[in-house]
Design a protein around this motif. Structure first.
Motif, short mmCIF file in Angstrom:
data_model
loop_
_atom_site.label_atom_id
_atom_site.label_comp_id
_atom_site.label_asym_id
_atom_site.label_seq_id
_atom_site.Cartn_x
_atom_site.Cartn_y
_atom_site.Cartn_z
N ARG A 174 67.07 55.12 24.02
CA ARG A 174 67.84 54.46 22.96
C ARG A 174 69.05 55.33 22.64
O ARG A 174 68.91 56.53 22.39
N GLY A 205 70.03 50.16 24.41
CA GLY A 205 69.18 50.80 25.39
C GLY A 205 69.83 51.08 26.73
O GLY A 205 70.74 50.38 27.18
N GLN A 233 62.61 49.49 20.62
CA GLN A 233 63.98 49.39 20.11
C GLN A 233 64.21 48.03 19.45
O GLN A 233 64.80 47.93 18.37
#
Length: 441
Positions: A174, A205, A233
């Motif tokens: 991330r 990402g 995420q």
């Protein structure tokens, strides 16, 4: 290392993992056993480390099938050496002569096959020719009592979903937008030889090509990237945290989603990371500092109901609930065999309790976000429906609507909740439900 030496190292690691089953009070996950073994043997080169680790996890991912075949051959499913022999014979299709060459007792190699082991190899060869196909739960490497739950969750796709949990998980990063953009992070990693590509669904990402030690990179050390699965995420992004909001991460643990929320808030507003154990929060302090997210408050709270100053104080409350972790079995293949029906009942009780108490922290008009890394319906949809029945002042916010608000990619899920799976989305398994508290009249 020669191939035979890699086999001996794998046997030693598998033996260490097996010993954990007899010492539940000090049990370590397989990942830690592998890492500890290799850390104590610095002389093992990186290529050999990768090979030994890969072979260890291949054996773990075939646990049910190897155990089933060993029972057919009257062997011991609890003996790591026999597990490896069965794996080489039945999965890698090595013949008896090859096994004798590999298990030759030379320096660093496994000792030669005993007469009992040689007989076992013969029985396994015969069983493989004659035995009926194993049952579905064996073929799909899930505990027998779990398979009906997968069927309830996924219907005809249950075996496909179970099979996807046997694949090696990708390495996802991330990008910390407090310190740079995805393009800047990708360029910084490329300068050090790390090849990445944007993740398909998360706009924050990057997916690493291959399995290199990204923790050694300057980008990681500087806080520009964090290791975090794309599904995790997305769960954090769907909280809809924005600069100036008051946001609480109730089960913050090591701080993975807290860091993601901090980046979305750009250091503006109030972000409170809570956990029952101060030690877990303390471990997140280094990560928060590296990520330039020191504005985050950390607070150990044993009883949410007694924290009067937090009641009705937050625009967003994230409950990343304790769960079976079945959605992350790609990364922790041994975890599926540690899960018991009794443990699952304990998780369900904890989930109901934390949801009920966390609801009191939400402002009128605010949102409560319930997340698990589970694929089991009783931890996911059933918990969401039970919460709505218990809290009539909350209503479900359809995930399709929330997705459009927070993400630009087409919505890939169901309604009203989102279930991400390795088979359908290439992420770890995650469940996300968003509940909105009604406005006071």
């Amino acid at each position: 290392m020669m191939p035979a030496a890699r086999l001996q190292a794998t046997i030693e690691i598998l033996d260490g993992i097996a010993q954990q089953q007899t010492a539940p009070e000090s049990r370590r996950p397989a990942e830690r056993v592998v890492n500890d073994y290799l850390r104590q043997r610095r002389y093992i080169g990186s290529k050999d480390r990768r090979a030994v680790t890969a072979l260890t996890y291949d054996v773990l991912r075939h646990h049910a099938r190897l155990s089933w075949w060993l029972r057919q051959g009257e062997g011991s499913a609890a003996a790591p050496r026999q597990q490896l022999l069965a794996y080489l014979l039945l999965c890698e299709h090595e013949d008896r002569e090859a096994l004798n060459r590999l298990f030759d007792g030379s320096r660093y190699a496994p000792p030669p096959l005993t007469a009992e082991e040689a007989a076992l190899v013969g029985r396994l060869e015969a069983a493989a020719r004659e035995a009926a196909a194993p049952p579905a739960w064996v073929a799909n490497e899930v505990p027998e009592w779990i398979m009906p739950r997968f069927e309830a969750a996924f219907g005809a796709a249950a075996e496909k979903e179970a099979a996807a949990l046997l694949q090696e998980a990708p390495v996802d990063l991330r990008v910390n937008t407090l310190l740079g953009s995805r393009e800047e992070a990708q360029a910084a990693l490329a300068e050090e030889g790390f090849v990445t590509m944007p993740t398909p669904l998360s706009p924050r990402g990057l997916r690493l090509a291959g399995r290199r030690a990204v923790r050694s990179s300057t980008a990681f050390g500087a806080g520009l990237v964090e290791l975090q699965d794309e599904g995790s995420q997305l769960a954090a992004l769907l909280c809809g945290a924005r600069p100036g909001m008051a946001v609480a991460d109730v089960c913050a643990g090591g701080g993975g989603k807290t860091l993601a929320l901090a980046a979305e808030m750009q250091g503006k507003g109030r972000l409170l990371a809570m956990d029952m154990e101060q030690a877990r929060l303390d471990r997140s302090a280094i990560r928060l500092k590296r990520a330039a997210a020191e504005f985050v408050e950390r607070r150990a709270v044993k009883n949410l109901a007694a924290a009067d100053d937090l009641h009705g104080a937050f625009d967003r409350v994230l409950v990343d609930a304790p769960c079976s972790g079945s959605g992350a079995w790609r990364r922790h293949p041994d975890a599926r065999w540690r899960l018991t029906p009794e443990a699952l009942e304990g998780y369900k009780t904890a989930q109901r309790e934390v949801l009920r108490r966390a609801a009191g922290l939400v402002k009128p008009g605010g949102r409560l976000i319930y997340v698990t890394c589970s694929l089991l319906p009783e931890e996911n949809r059933e918990q969401a429906e039970a919460f709505l029945a218990d809290k009539p002042n909350f209503a479900v916010r359809p995930l399709g609507e929330v997705w459009v608000e927070t993400l630009s990619a087409p919505y890939p899920g169901d309604v009203p909740y989102l279930t991400l799976t390795p088979s359908r989305h290439g992420t770890d398994g995650f469940f996300v439900a968003v509940f909105q508290r009604g406005e006071e009249t």
